[in-house]
Design an enzyme around this catalytic site. Structure first.
Site: not given
Ligand SMILES: O=P(O)(O)OC[C@H]1O[C@H](OP(=O)(O)OP(=O)(O)O)[C@H](O)[C@@H]1O
Ligand SMILES: NC(=O)CC[C@H](N)C(=O)O
Ligand SMILES: [Mg+2]
Length: 501
Positions: A2, A102-103, A302, A364-365
């Site tokens: 978060c 966050n966490g 990303s 992809d990342d």
């Molecule tokens: O294998 P999956 O379950 O599809 O997850 C991985 C994908 O999800 C994320 O993209 P996202 O669209 O969330 O964000 P981005 O625009 O920052 O890349 C990440 O960058 C991959 O592209």
């Molecule tokens: N991923 C998070 O940081 C989420 C915070 C908290 N565990 C929630 O689910 O709201």
């Molecule tokens: Mg992506």
């Protein structure tokens, strides 16, 4: 993950917190909330939705005061659909405290029992963050003497909190009439940093981009286990409150979660992604001869830094083959597989001329459920690509995450229990190249030799807090509500494999 922010100023903070939350929007798209404080009274507005939708002018006007905190939520515990689990959370005793987290706590269930049976506190939601707030409130009450609270007592309370909590937590809390408290878990799993503006305003935030983007100078990261207390006149004090602090930041922040223009624990996220592209290049070269690749195309957003570096090292043109609809959010952090799948096509569209009659290397990342890659490979083929190769800047994601990333069960991870060849067949590409775990850690870790290591459990199965059992993973997952009800009421435990949905 978060996004969290806390501010102490001598001027109204509502707009400042709003602006910081917009800069942290990529960390949570499900709910948003702000609390401000004026003369010991808290003013709160929180709701489900993105920052721009949650706060209308009338809501902003109703947030007066010179200190406050805010959060954007990405649910990883409790109920994803509950408006009440949007943060910040409030308790009236002692002092009046509001908190954003966050966490993810891994012992929230046991703490909740203790809270009810021993401390006689009422927890009204399924959120682990509400449990955390009550532990903090209880310890602040114990540490204060005769209702008076000084900084020593506040730091003593954080020490006690560290002894009781397990899991990951970066926290900002406002104690009515006293000031802003911020602390980070003893492993520093989730990020937190502090900065100051020219007018003396102090801001604590999940990522440095929130400080810089609102005109505040980045001072430093909060260390693992450390607490910072900022009085209402802006005086800052720091104290190490953990017995054995060690820095193990979550490596997935560098892979995907954080914005590339942030610096976390001394590491530029952008440079980390460039480095991952560099090491990925050697893997690509040993799998697909470069003369069989015509062009390198990133899967926005990303993966871009890794893809640019990879293309340069391969000596191949880097091209934009997918255009991103900027009005669709990040798909991985959306709750529910059905909505994620639909959103990939809504979010990304091809520029067909970049694919026609070419052998393309898509980058992809990370590949988590495989939702994105499967759709994208198909789109590349429909656009006329001859061969479609896919490279992932991160290694295969094979273990659930319990520290605040929505990877709750092994079954939904496309690489779990499968060989790379089996994953390749599911995704439908002609070659699939993954980063390896050691190379990823080295690529990011060499940017800060002071790190002890990384929290990389989703890749290597090692949970740095050392106390996570298989039962914990099952229980944490079973305790969650929401995210996949949009698929006909299936719970996360029974979610079908990514390739079937
Ligand atoms: O294998 P999956 O379950 O599809 O997850 C991985 C994908 O999800 C994320 O993209 P996202 O669209 O969330 O964000 P981005 O625009 O920052 O890349 C990440 O960058 C991959 O592209
Ligand atoms: N991923 C998070 O940081 C989420 C915070 C908290 N565990 C929630 O689910 O709201
Ligand atoms: Mg992506």
């Amino acid at each position: 993950m978060c996004g969290i922010v806390g501010v102490v100023s001598q001027a109204p903070v509502n707009q400042l917190i709003y602006d910081a939350l917009l800069l942290l929007q990529h960390r949570g798209q499900d709910a948003a909330g702000i609390v401000t404080q004026l003369e010991r009274k808290f003013f709160m507005h929180k709701a489900k939705g993105m920052v721009r939708d949650v706060f209308r002018t009338r809501n902003m006007r109703a947030l007066p005061g010179n200190s406050g905190i805010g959060q954007v939520r990405y649910p990883t515990a409790g109920n994803a659909f509950s408006e009440e689990e949007a943060q910040p959370f409030y308790v009236n005793a002692p002092f009046g405290i509001v908190m954003a987290h966050n966490g993810n706590l891994t012992n929230a269930h046991a703490l909740k029992r203790e809270m009810v049976q021993l401390d006689h506190r009422h927890i009204n939601t399924e959120s682990d963050s509400e449990v955390l707030l009550n532990v903090l409130a209880h310890e602040l009450g114990k540490a204060s003497s005769n209702g008076a609270l000084n900084t020593d007592a506040i730091f003593a309370a954080v020490r006690a909190v560290h002894r009781r909590l397990r899991g990951s937590y970066a926290v900002v809390a406002l104690i009515a009439g006293h000031g802003l408290l911020a602390f980070r878990d003893p492993f520093g799993i989730r990020p937190l940093c502090i900065g100051r503006g020219k007018d003396g305003t102090v801001m604590v935030a999940s990522e440095s981009v929130a400080l810089e983007g609102t005109g505040h100078e980045f001072l430093r990261d909060i260390a693992p286990g450390e607490a910072a207390f900022v009085s209402l006149d802006g005086d800052m004090q720091f104290q190490q409150c953990a017995d054995q602090p060690r820095l193990y930041p979550c490596v997935f922040e560098f892979v995907y979660l954080a914005r590339p223009d942030s610096t976390i624990d001394g590491i530029s996220v952008y440079q980390a992604r460039l480095n991952m592209g560099e090491t990925l290049a050697t893997r690509v070269i040993s799998t697909v001869p470069p003369n069989q690749i015509d062009v390198v195309i990133p899967i926005p957003e990303s993966s871009r830094p890794s893809a640019t570096q990879l293309a340069q090292l391969l000596g191949k043109p880097y091209r934009e083959g997918f255009v991103k609809n900027r009005y669709v959010g990040r798909t991985f952090i959306m709750p529910g597989q059905a909505v994620r799948k639909k959103s990939v096509r809504q979010k990304l569209n091809v520029i067909a001329s970049e694919f026609r009659d070419r052998n393309v290397l898509l980058v992809d990342d990370s590949i988590v459920r495989g939702t994105t890659s499967k759709e994208i490979v198909q789109m590349a083929r429909e656009a006329g690509a001859r061969k479609v190769y896919l490279a992932s800047a991160a290694p295969p994601v094979v273990h659930p995450n319990v520290y605040g990333i929505d990877m709750p069960t092994r079954d939904e991870l496309v690489a779990h229990g499968r060989t790379v060849e089996e994953v390749r067949q599911i995704i439908g590409c002609d070659a699939l190249i993954y980063q390896d775990v050691a190379a990823m850690k080295k690529a990011v870790g060499r940017l800060n030799p002071c790190l002890h290591g990384f929290e990389a459990s989703c890749f290597d199965g090692v949970y740095v807090t050392g106390d996570v059992t298989a039962e914990d993973v099952t229980r944490l997952n079973a305790g969650r509500v929401g995210g996949d009800e949009d698929e006909g009421g299936t719970s996360r435990l029974t979610l079908p494999n990514a390739q079937e949905s």
